[in-house]
Design a protein around this motif. Sequence first.
Motif, PDB file in Angstrom:
ATOM      1  N   TYR A 225       1.028  -1.165  -0.090  1.00 51.92           N
ATOM      2  CA  TYR A 225      -0.189   0.127  -0.191  1.00 51.92           C
ATOM      3  C   TYR A 225       0.969   1.168   0.231  1.00 51.92           C
ATOM      4  O   TYR A 225       0.821   2.364  -0.436  1.00 51.92           O
ATOM      5  N   GLU A 226       1.939   1.444   0.885  1.00 52.31           N
ATOM      6  CA  GLU A 226       2.713   2.166   0.820  1.00 52.31           C
ATOM      7  C   GLU A 226       3.760   2.787  -0.476  1.00 52.31           C
ATOM      8  O   GLU A 226       3.368   3.727  -0.927  1.00 52.31           O
ATOM      9  N   THR A 227       3.686   1.616  -1.374  1.00 54.17           N
ATOM     10  CA  THR A 227       4.660   1.805  -2.063  1.00 54.17           C
ATOM     11  C   THR A 227       3.528   1.738  -3.521  1.00 54.17           C
ATOM     12  O   THR A 227       4.069   2.187  -5.060  1.00 54.17           O
ATOM     13  N   ALA A 228       2.239   1.691  -3.263  1.00 55.16           N
ATOM     14  CA  ALA A 228       1.589   1.654  -4.562  1.00 55.16           C
ATOM     15  C   ALA A 228       1.494   3.147  -5.834  1.00 55.16           C
ATOM     16  O   ALA A 228       1.099   2.695  -7.079  1.00 55.16           O
ATOM     17  N   ASP A 229       2.046   4.705  -5.257  1.00 57.05           N
ATOM     18  CA  ASP A 229       1.859   5.693  -5.532  1.00 57.05           C
ATOM     19  C   ASP A 229       3.318   6.103  -6.261  1.00 57.05           C
ATOM     20  O   ASP A 229       3.214   7.153  -6.704  1.00 57.05           O
ATOM     21  N   MET A 230       3.955   5.721  -5.750  1.00 53.38           N
ATOM     22  CA  MET A 230       5.309   6.065  -5.969  1.00 53.38           C
ATOM     23  C   MET A 230       6.426   5.520  -7.112  1.00 53.38           C
ATOM     24  O   MET A 230       5.760   4.635  -8.199  1.00 53.38           O
ATOM     25  N   THR A 231       7.335   6.344  -7.470  1.00 51.29           N
ATOM     26  CA  THR A 231       7.770   5.507  -8.738  1.00 51.29           C
ATOM     27  C   THR A 231       8.150   4.512  -8.710  1.00 51.29           C
ATOM     28  O   THR A 231       8.940   3.868  -7.243  1.00 51.29           O
ATOM     29  N   GLU A 232       8.827   3.433  -9.533  1.00 47.45           N
ATOM     30  CA  GLU A 232       9.223   1.845  -9.267  1.00 47.45           C
ATOM     31  C   GLU A 232      10.838   2.114  -8.730  1.00 47.45           C
ATOM     32  O   GLU A 232      11.107   1.174  -7.346  1.00 47.45           O
ATOM     33  N   ALA A 233      11.368   2.855  -8.362  1.00 51.11           N
ATOM     34  CA  ALA A 233      12.480   3.795  -7.904  1.00 51.11           C
ATOM     35  C   ALA A 233      12.524   3.543  -6.439  1.00 51.11           C
ATOM     36  O   ALA A 233      13.276   2.919  -5.493  1.00 51.11           O
ATOM     37  N   ASP A 234      11.200   4.629  -6.232  1.00 50.24           N
ATOM     38  CA  ASP A 234      11.149   5.310  -4.648  1.00 50.24           C
ATOM     39  C   ASP A 234      10.665   3.898  -4.079  1.00 50.24           C
ATOM     40  O   ASP A 234      10.554   2.940  -3.126  1.00 50.24           O
ATOM     41  N   GLY A 235       9.565   3.297  -4.622  1.00 50.76           N
ATOM     42  CA  GLY A 235       9.086   1.992  -4.178  1.00 50.76           C
ATOM     43  C   GLY A 235       9.709   0.794  -4.082  1.00 50.76           C
ATOM     44  O   GLY A 235       9.923   0.253  -3.033  1.00 50.76           O
ATOM     45  N   LEU A 236      10.999   0.595  -4.745  1.00 52.24           N
ATOM     46  CA  LEU A 236      11.834  -0.148  -4.535  1.00 52.24           C
ATOM     47  C   LEU A 236      13.414  -0.035  -3.701  1.00 52.24           C
ATOM     48  O   LEU A 236      13.043  -0.883  -2.726  1.00 52.24           O
ATOM     49  N   ALA A 237      12.545   1.227  -2.671  1.00 51.37           N
ATOM     50  CA  ALA A 237      13.619   1.635  -1.707  1.00 51.37           C
ATOM     51  C   ALA A 237      13.307   1.269  -1.081  1.00 51.37           C
ATOM     52  O   ALA A 237      13.423   1.446  -0.288  1.00 51.37           O
ATOM     53  N   ALA A 238      11.857   1.475  -0.896  1.00 54.72           N
ATOM     54  CA  ALA A 238      11.070   1.503   0.154  1.00 54.72           C
ATOM     55  C   ALA A 238      10.494   0.155   0.106  1.00 54.72           C
ATOM     56  O   ALA A 238      10.646  -0.338   2.311  1.00 54.72           O
ATOM     57  N   GLU A 239      10.629  -0.284  -0.672  1.00 56.87           N
ATOM     58  CA  GLU A 239      10.633  -1.660  -0.022  1.00 56.87           C
ATOM     59  C   GLU A 239      11.976  -2.568   0.401  1.00 56.87           C
ATOM     60  O   GLU A 239      11.512  -3.700   1.628  1.00 56.87           O
ATOM     61  N   LEU A 240      13.244  -2.242   0.554  1.00 53.95           N
ATOM     62  CA  LEU A 240      13.852  -2.113   1.376  1.00 53.95           C
ATOM     63  C   LEU A 240      14.399  -1.936   2.567  1.00 53.95           C
ATOM     64  O   LEU A 240      14.180  -3.077   3.792  1.00 53.95           O
ATOM     65  N   LYS A 241      13.402  -1.289   2.786  1.00 52.35           N
ATOM     66  CA  LYS A 241      13.260  -0.705   4.174  1.00 52.35           C
ATOM     67  C   LYS A 241      12.041  -1.437   5.195  1.00 52.35           C
ATOM     68  O   LYS A 241      12.354  -1.388   6.626  1.00 52.35           O
ATOM     69  N   ARG A 242      11.311  -1.477   4.621  1.00 52.71           N
ATOM     70  CA  ARG A 242      10.654  -2.754   5.216  1.00 52.71           C
ATOM     71  C   ARG A 242      10.615  -3.745   5.112  1.00 52.71           C
ATOM     72  O   ARG A 242      10.705  -4.368   6.343  1.00 52.71           O
ATOM     73  N   GLY A 243      11.575  -4.233   4.009  1.00 53.67           N
ATOM     74  CA  GLY A 243      11.681  -6.035   3.961  1.00 53.67           C
ATOM     75  C   GLY A 243      12.973  -6.375   5.089  1.00 53.67           C
ATOM     76  O   GLY A 243      12.661  -7.453   5.792  1.00 53.67           O
ATOM     77  N   TRP A 244      14.004  -5.417   4.602  1.00 53.18           N
ATOM     78  CA  TRP A 244      15.294  -6.104   5.103  1.00 53.18           C
ATOM     79  C   TRP A 244      15.140  -6.159   6.550  1.00 53.18           C
ATOM     80  O   TRP A 244      15.026  -7.065   7.447  1.00 53.18           O
ATOM     81  N   PRO A 245      14.427  -5.189   7.841  1.00 50.57           N
ATOM     82  CA  PRO A 245      14.434  -5.749   9.203  1.00 50.57           C
ATOM     83  C   PRO A 245      13.528  -6.892   9.273  1.00 50.57           C
ATOM     84  O   PRO A 245      13.384  -7.592  10.411  1.00 50.57           O
ATOM     85  N   VAL A 246      13.054  -7.377   8.135  1.00 51.05           N
ATOM     86  CA  VAL A 246      12.590  -8.812   9.042  1.00 51.05           C
ATOM     87  C   VAL A 246      13.017  -9.823   8.993  1.00 51.05           C
ATOM     88  O   VAL A 246      13.308 -10.994  10.117  1.00 51.05           O
ATOM     89  N   PHE A 247      14.389 -10.015   8.072  1.00 53.65           N
ATOM     90  CA  PHE A 247      15.203 -11.584   8.467  1.00 53.65           C
ATOM     91  C   PHE A 247      16.228 -10.729   9.822  1.00 53.65           C
ATOM     92  O   PHE A 247      16.462 -12.586   9.739  1.00 53.65           O
ATOM     93  N   ASP A 248      16.014  -9.812  10.149  1.00 54.22           N
ATOM     94  CA  ASP A 248      16.538  -9.808  11.892  1.00 54.22           C
ATOM     95  C   ASP A 248      15.764 -10.500  12.990  1.00 54.22           C
ATOM     96  O   ASP A 248      16.198 -10.697  14.164  1.00 54.22           O
ATOM     97  N   THR A 249      14.373 -10.764  12.932  1.00 53.19           N
ATOM     98  CA  THR A 249      13.177 -11.288  13.178  1.00 53.19           C
ATOM     99  C   THR A 249      13.642 -12.930  13.672  1.00 53.19           C
ATOM    100  O   THR A 249      14.488 -13.733  13.498  1.00 53.19           O
TER     101      THR A 249
END
Length: 270
Positions: A225-249
């Motif tokens: 939802y938060e990347t829906a209106d972003m450019t692809e580049a911005d969305g991919l950057a935001a995805e990393l911010k969301r995704g990487w912390p999950v790997f540390d759980t």
Amino acid sequence: MGGTEHLSVRREGATLILTLNRPEARNALSLPMLVGLYDGWVAADEDDAVRSVVLTGAGGAFCAGMDLKALAGTSTGKGMGGEDYRDRLKADPDLHWKAMLRHHRPRKPVLAAVEGPCVAGGTEILQGTDIRVAGDSATFGLFEVKRGLFPIGGSTVRLPRQIPRTHALEMLLTGRPYSAREAADVGLIGHVVPDGTALEKALAIAEQINACGPLAVEAVKASVYETADMTEADGLAAELKRGWPVFDTADAKEGARAFAEKRPPVYRRA
């Protein structure tokens, strides 16, 4: 468990089931229903034991929208009933929009199980859900323009983002009903099942979600939802911010360990 006279709440495993419960009016929106809905979304967000939510309707109907008979001739909505709840609306004038998922997005996945009419405000609430199942005889549509009204629950913004614009505009501008099959064809719903089995199908999907890592599920939903209106580049950057912390759980480590040990994972939201 909460709820009101027009909104019932129950738990089935890790799924919270919210049922619009005003069948004599085809579950038309009322103030008790809106208050119950909002409280249900909040309860789901605050309870870590809840991993998904299913929204459905009682009596073979999902929601026929606003109660136009009660609303006719008044600009205050006093005819909607539930005077005992009016202080809630006064304390939070945005409560009805949060209840209808216009100004609130639950962090848990929300599934809709639709039987019968899901029209006007029902179709507007539907657009705030994540996964949608409908019985064969379900009907959809935004009838507001036929009554000289505006679908102010978010449809002129959301619908063209969820289905192709030509279909969105046809639905918005004609005010005609759509069958479940037609709604599936344009992408408004994801599954059409035999009448009377929409809740069963939605609960089966919810159970699959509940078996996954809850932190991962919530992060994935938030990212979509938060990347829906972003450019692809911005969305991919935001995805990393969301995704990487999950790997540390600890849950991520448990998922990998359970896979290696060939057993179901036991996730602890940690």
